[in-house]
Scaffold this motif. Structure first.
Motif, mmCIF file in Angstrom:
data_model
loop_
_atom_site.group_PDB
_atom_site.id
_atom_site.type_symbol
_atom_site.label_atom_id
_atom_site.label_comp_id
_atom_site.label_asym_id
_atom_site.label_seq_id
_atom_site.Cartn_x
_atom_site.Cartn_y
_atom_site.Cartn_z
ATOM 1 N N ARG A 76 0.836 -1.206 0.000
ATOM 2 C CA ARG A 76 0.000 0.000 0.000
ATOM 3 C C ARG A 76 0.868 1.251 0.000
ATOM 4 O O ARG A 76 1.859 1.341 0.711
ATOM 5 C CB ARG A 76 -0.928 0.022 1.208
ATOM 6 C CG ARG A 76 -2.066 -0.954 1.123
ATOM 7 C CD ARG A 76 -3.220 -0.551 2.010
ATOM 8 N NE ARG A 76 -3.804 0.715 1.602
ATOM 9 C CZ ARG A 76 -4.845 1.296 2.192
ATOM 10 N NH1 ARG A 76 -5.401 0.720 3.233
ATOM 11 N NH2 ARG A 76 -5.317 2.446 1.766
ATOM 12 N N GLY A 77 0.477 2.228 -0.794
ATOM 13 C CA GLY A 77 1.235 3.462 -0.923
ATOM 14 C C GLY A 77 2.299 3.405 -1.997
ATOM 15 O O GLY A 77 2.906 4.430 -2.316
ATOM 16 N N SER A 78 2.537 2.222 -2.558
ATOM 17 C CA SER A 78 3.569 2.108 -3.590
ATOM 18 C C SER A 78 3.153 2.830 -4.869
ATOM 19 O O SER A 78 4.004 3.280 -5.646
ATOM 20 C CB SER A 78 3.883 0.641 -3.883
ATOM 21 O OG SER A 78 2.721 -0.068 -4.296
ATOM 22 N N LEU A 79 1.856 2.898 -5.114
ATOM 23 C CA LEU A 79 1.299 3.755 -6.156
ATOM 24 C C LEU A 79 0.348 4.741 -5.500
ATOM 25 O O LEU A 79 -0.452 4.344 -4.642
ATOM 26 C CB LEU A 79 0.531 2.945 -7.200
ATOM 27 C CG LEU A 79 1.313 2.052 -8.151
ATOM 28 C CD1 LEU A 79 0.351 1.329 -9.093
ATOM 29 C CD2 LEU A 79 2.334 2.843 -8.952
ATOM 30 N N PRO A 80 0.393 6.017 -5.881
ATOM 31 C CA PRO A 80 -0.561 6.968 -5.304
ATOM 32 C C PRO A 80 -1.971 6.642 -5.759
ATOM 33 O O PRO A 80 -2.176 6.054 -6.833
ATOM 34 C CB PRO A 80 -0.085 8.322 -5.852
ATOM 35 C CG PRO A 80 0.670 7.994 -7.091
ATOM 36 C CD PRO A 80 1.312 6.655 -6.844
ATOM 37 N N PRO A 81 -2.972 6.997 -4.975
ATOM 38 C CA PRO A 81 -4.353 6.612 -5.308
ATOM 39 C C PRO A 81 -4.884 7.231 -6.592
ATOM 40 O O PRO A 81 -5.885 6.745 -7.132
ATOM 41 C CB PRO A 81 -5.158 7.095 -4.094
ATOM 42 C CG PRO A 81 -4.294 8.061 -3.397
ATOM 43 C CD PRO A 81 -2.888 7.670 -3.675
ATOM 44 N N ASP A 82 -4.230 8.264 -7.096
ATOM 45 C CA ASP A 82 -4.675 8.868 -8.352
ATOM 46 C C ASP A 82 -3.881 8.368 -9.560
ATOM 47 O O ASP A 82 -4.008 8.898 -10.661
ATOM 48 C CB ASP A 82 -4.589 10.398 -8.267
ATOM 49 C CG ASP A 82 -3.217 10.892 -7.820
ATOM 50 O OD1 ASP A 82 -2.337 10.057 -7.547
ATOM 51 O OD2 ASP A 82 -3.034 12.125 -7.710
ATOM 52 N N HIS A 83 -3.062 7.335 -9.376
ATOM 53 C CA HIS A 83 -2.275 6.786 -10.481
ATOM 54 C C HIS A 83 -3.209 6.084 -11.470
ATOM 55 O O HIS A 83 -4.146 5.387 -11.064
ATOM 56 C CB HIS A 83 -1.240 5.794 -9.947
ATOM 57 C CG HIS A 83 -0.203 5.410 -10.937
ATOM 58 N ND1 HIS A 83 -0.439 4.488 -11.928
ATOM 59 C CD2 HIS A 83 1.090 5.813 -11.106
ATOM 60 C CE1 HIS A 83 0.643 4.332 -12.663
ATOM 61 N NE2 HIS A 83 1.593 5.127 -12.188
ATOM 62 N N PRO A 84 -2.974 6.243 -12.774
ATOM 63 C CA PRO A 84 -3.917 5.678 -13.753
ATOM 64 C C PRO A 84 -4.028 4.161 -13.734
ATOM 65 O O PRO A 84 -5.029 3.611 -14.222
ATOM 66 C CB PRO A 84 -3.359 6.169 -15.098
ATOM 67 C CG PRO A 84 -1.932 6.543 -14.841
ATOM 68 C CD PRO A 84 -1.904 7.020 -13.426
ATOM 69 N N TYR A 85 -3.039 3.452 -13.182
ATOM 70 C CA TYR A 85 -3.105 1.998 -13.162
ATOM 71 C C TYR A 85 -3.373 1.432 -11.770
ATOM 72 O O TYR A 85 -3.332 0.211 -11.581
ATOM 73 C CB TYR A 85 -1.817 1.403 -13.736
ATOM 74 C CG TYR A 85 -1.542 1.865 -15.145
ATOM 75 C CD1 TYR A 85 -2.483 1.672 -16.153
ATOM 76 C CD2 TYR A 85 -0.361 2.535 -15.468
ATOM 77 C CE1 TYR A 85 -2.251 2.113 -17.443
ATOM 78 C CE2 TYR A 85 -0.122 2.984 -16.762
ATOM 79 C CZ TYR A 85 -1.076 2.771 -17.745
ATOM 80 O OH TYR A 85 -0.846 3.209 -19.032
ATOM 81 N N PHE A 86 -3.684 2.305 -10.823
ATOM 82 C CA PHE A 86 -3.961 1.855 -9.453
ATOM 83 C C PHE A 86 -5.458 1.644 -9.274
ATOM 84 O O PHE A 86 -6.275 2.503 -9.631
ATOM 85 C CB PHE A 86 -3.470 2.887 -8.437
ATOM 86 C CG PHE A 86 -3.884 2.572 -7.017
ATOM 87 C CD1 PHE A 86 -3.181 1.649 -6.266
ATOM 88 C CD2 PHE A 86 -4.978 3.196 -6.434
ATOM 89 C CE1 PHE A 86 -3.556 1.344 -4.967
ATOM 90 C CE2 PHE A 86 -5.368 2.909 -5.133
ATOM 91 C CZ PHE A 86 -4.652 1.973 -4.398
ATOM 92 N N PHE A 87 -5.815 0.509 -8.678
ATOM 93 C CA PHE A 87 -7.207 0.184 -8.391
ATOM 94 C C PHE A 87 -7.291 -0.387 -6.973
ATOM 95 O O PHE A 87 -6.345 -1.017 -6.492
ATOM 96 C CB PHE A 87 -7.747 -0.836 -9.387
ATOM 97 C CG PHE A 87 -7.785 -0.335 -10.806
ATOM 98 C CD1 PHE A 87 -8.951 0.180 -11.338
ATOM 99 C CD2 PHE A 87 -6.643 -0.381 -11.603
ATOM 100 C CE1 PHE A 87 -8.989 0.650 -12.652
ATOM 101 C CE2 PHE A 87 -6.666 0.084 -12.915
ATOM 102 C CZ PHE A 87 -7.842 0.606 -13.435
ATOM 103 N N SER A 88 -8.439 -0.195 -6.324
ATOM 104 C CA SER A 88 -8.566 -0.678 -4.948
ATOM 105 C C SER A 88 -9.907 -1.336 -4.641
ATOM 106 O O SER A 88 -9.979 -2.198 -3.765
ATOM 107 C CB SER A 88 -8.346 0.476 -3.967
ATOM 108 O OG SER A 88 -9.345 1.471 -4.128
ATOM 109 N N GLN A 89 -10.987 -0.959 -5.341
ATOM 110 C CA GLN A 89 -12.326 -1.418 -4.974
ATOM 111 C C GLN A 89 -12.803 -2.617 -5.790
ATOM 112 O O GLN A 89 -13.852 -3.180 -5.480
ATOM 113 C CB GLN A 89 -13.328 -0.272 -5.143
ATOM 114 C CG GLN A 89 -13.014 0.967 -4.330
ATOM 115 C CD GLN A 89 -13.088 0.708 -2.835
ATOM 116 O OE1 GLN A 89 -13.869 -0.115 -2.360
ATOM 117 N NE2 GLN A 89 -12.263 1.419 -2.080
ATOM 118 N N THR A 90 -12.060 -3.007 -6.809
ATOM 119 C CA THR A 90 -12.569 -3.993 -7.770
ATOM 120 C C THR A 90 -11.698 -5.244 -7.859
ATOM 121 O O THR A 90 -11.777 -5.981 -8.842
ATOM 122 C CB THR A 90 -12.665 -3.344 -9.166
ATOM 123 O OG1 THR A 90 -11.396 -2.723 -9.480
ATOM 124 C CG2 THR A 90 -13.770 -2.294 -9.218
#
Length: 549
Positions: free
Chosen positions: A241-255
């Motif tokens: 967690r935190g390795s990609l910022p939450p606004d990164h185009p390839y980061f996903f968390s809810q799916t």
């Protein structure tokens, strides 16, 4: 001829490892180490329970990337630290626990707090050993750091008998090792890396999972280029967690579950197929998916489900190898853009479905609204520690983490009580960052007295309690199974934990309405003291049926 005692030898060896803090609860067996730390400029942080000292050593490693050190006395001092060490062991976190022991000449004679620590600690450490001779104390400290940090990292236990620590030695006859370990990483077998690349090149619905081993990678800088080169949806867990910022185009968390159920290729970096991923079974994964598993531990590869390609190696180094192949073969990430767009659409839909609860004005406060207010109040630089069950899992879905090592939680062992130790270590390691503990009200009761240690030693951490007067993660399922009238041992009261912290010399806030939360957190952060914000919350269906075993 200069004479130094064994405690000074230990402290000097720790200083050679760039140790600046040790965490402890005082004990007579280890007093010389404290004395040595005073001479060597190592600050001694004392806590109210040895479990907290062990968690602090673990937390220091998670935040800084370097092993933390806890020092505890013999007997119950060591046994009290067992849970903290076991938690680090399950999470593969490098830390050192130094434990006292009675005088070696009195072994098996019944000296105070004498017991077989080494055998007790062996199943939950990479190495558990008693130092055989005082002149070798520094050697064993060096070996402990080497073993803790090499390969798959983990905790080490060093037992040091009291006579070795009090005894003085000719300084010129003590060996302080140098150049005794390598920082080299483990690259993947090129043949298997090529096979993995071919699977990725032919995939239409690939997914990448990145776990905690990225935190310890010797080539973490390869990560962002790898992600951008392949353009595949990335999900993270643990210290990923935190390795990609939450606004990164390839980061996903809810799916994640949706994506894994449809993926044709799943690339897993440095995380086990344990309960968090449904053991890789068809409840969570597409049964036809081809799985590529990268891990520092070859014994982990293929555990719980068949895999197509297994690579023993350092996460960052294997990412670099895959990127080099992609560049050489002119990998075209646009071919999977329709899949990426579909997952992004679903991700947006999930957030939209959560919006009514995120914006709810209900009283008692909806847990999702409470977490949204927390996220808005703490800012981008926050180091957030989760210490609880249901409320912490909700917060993990809502809080935005922008740097690796800035989200710490109970981990795969599910250890409650980690909060104060993690938080003290984090604040000492990064004093310019706000550090908050997201508490369940049940978990606060385990080590709430550590706020006294924080107040006394001026470590300004802010705790935020989601107070639903229950061990909610257990109580919800208990009521479903047995009925409310048979739901025993899981109900609490709406206790004013904020007043407990005020009585210990800290700052307290109490919130009953959602609009009160953000100002209360801002006041707590601005107080310059250890503080607790106690939020009275209601219930939500967001975490229904969420118990994992």
């Amino acid at each position: 001829m200069a004479e130094i005692h064994g405690g000074r030898v230990v402290a000097r060896a720790l200083k050679a490892e760039n140790v600046t803090y040790i965490f402890t609860l005082c004990g007579g067996h280890v007093m010389p180490i404290y004395d040595g730390c005073v001479d060597e400029g190592i600050r001694v942080i004392d806590v109210r329970h040895e479990q907290t000292a062990a968690h602090a050593a673990d937390g220091w490693a998670r935040v800084t990337g370097q092993p933390g050190v806890a020092v505890v006395t013999a007997g119950p001092g060591v046994t009290d630290a067992v849970t903290g060490v076991a938690s680090a062991h399950r999470a593969n976190v490098p830390m050192i626990l130094i434990g006292g022991q009675g005088p070696r000449p009195f072994a098996d004679m019944g000296s105070l707090q004498d017991m077989n620590h080494v055998e007790l600690m062996r199943p939950i450490t990479k190495w558990s050993v008693s130092v055989p001779e005082g002149r070798r104390l520094a050697e064993y400290v060096a070996m402990a750091f080497r073993i803790a940090t090499s390969g798959l990292p983990g905790p080490v236990f060093l037992e040091m008998p009291i006579d070795q620590l009090f005894q003085t030695y000719d300084e010129t006859r003590i060996l302080f090792p140098t150049k005794y370990r390598t920082e080299a990483g483990i690259a993947g077998d090129p043949r298997y890396v090529e096979r993995a690349f071919e699977l990725l090149r032919s995939a239409q619905r690939p997914v990448i999972l990145v776990g905690s081993q990225l935190r310890w990678s010797k080539r973490r800088e390869a990560y962002l280029k790898f992600v951008d080169t392949f353009g595949i949806p990335v999900y993270v867990n643990g210290l990923g967690r935190g390795s990609l910022p939450p606004d990164h185009p390839y980061f996903f968390s809810q799916t994640r579950k949706d994506a894994l159920r449809q993926a044709d290729v799943v690339l897993i970096f440095g995380t086990p197929l344990d309960f968090r991923l449904g053991y890789g079974r068809e409840t969570h994964f597409n049964p036809a998916a081809k799985v590529i598993q990268v891990d520092l531990d070859g014994a982990e590869i293929g555990r719980n489900r068949p895999i197509e390609v297994g690579i023993v190696g350092d996460t960052g180094l294997v990412m670099e190898q895959l990127t080099q192949l992609a560049e050489a073969e002119r990998f075209d990430k646009s071919l999977i853009k329709p899949w990426l767009d579909e997952i992004r659409r679903r991700e947006t839909e999930k957030w939209e479905r959560m919006r009514p609860e995120l914006e709810s004005d209900a009283v008692p406060i909806n847990p999702l609204r409470a977490c949204k207010e927390i996220a808005d109040a703490v800012g981008r630089n926050v180091i957030a520690i989760g210490d609880g069950g249901d409320f912490v899992a909700t917060a993990a879905s809502i809080l935005r983490i922008y740097e690796q090592g800035h989200w710490l939680d109970p981990g795969p062992l599910g250890t409650l009580g980690v909060g104060p130790g993690y938080a003290m270590a984090a604040k000492l390691a990064k004093p310019d960052h706000p550090v908050v503990i997201i508490y369940g009200d049940g978990s606060f009761g385990l080590h709430g007295m550590e706020f006294e240690a924080m107040v006394r030693q001026k470590i300004p951490v802010v705790g935020i309690v989601g107070n639903d007067a229950a061990w909610q993660q257990i109580r919800r399922g208990q009521i479903q199974l047995y009925g409310r009238e048979r739901a025993v041992a899981t109900a609490l009261d709406y206790t004013r934990y904020d007043r407990v912290v005020e009585a210990l010399g800290g700052h307290g806030e109490y919130c009953e309405r959602p609009e009160e939360i953000r100002p209360a957190i801002e006041r707590a952060l601005a107080s310059g003291k250890p503080a607790l914000v106690n939020i009275k919350i209601g219930t939500s269906e967001f975490r229904k049926d969420a118990i994992s075993i």
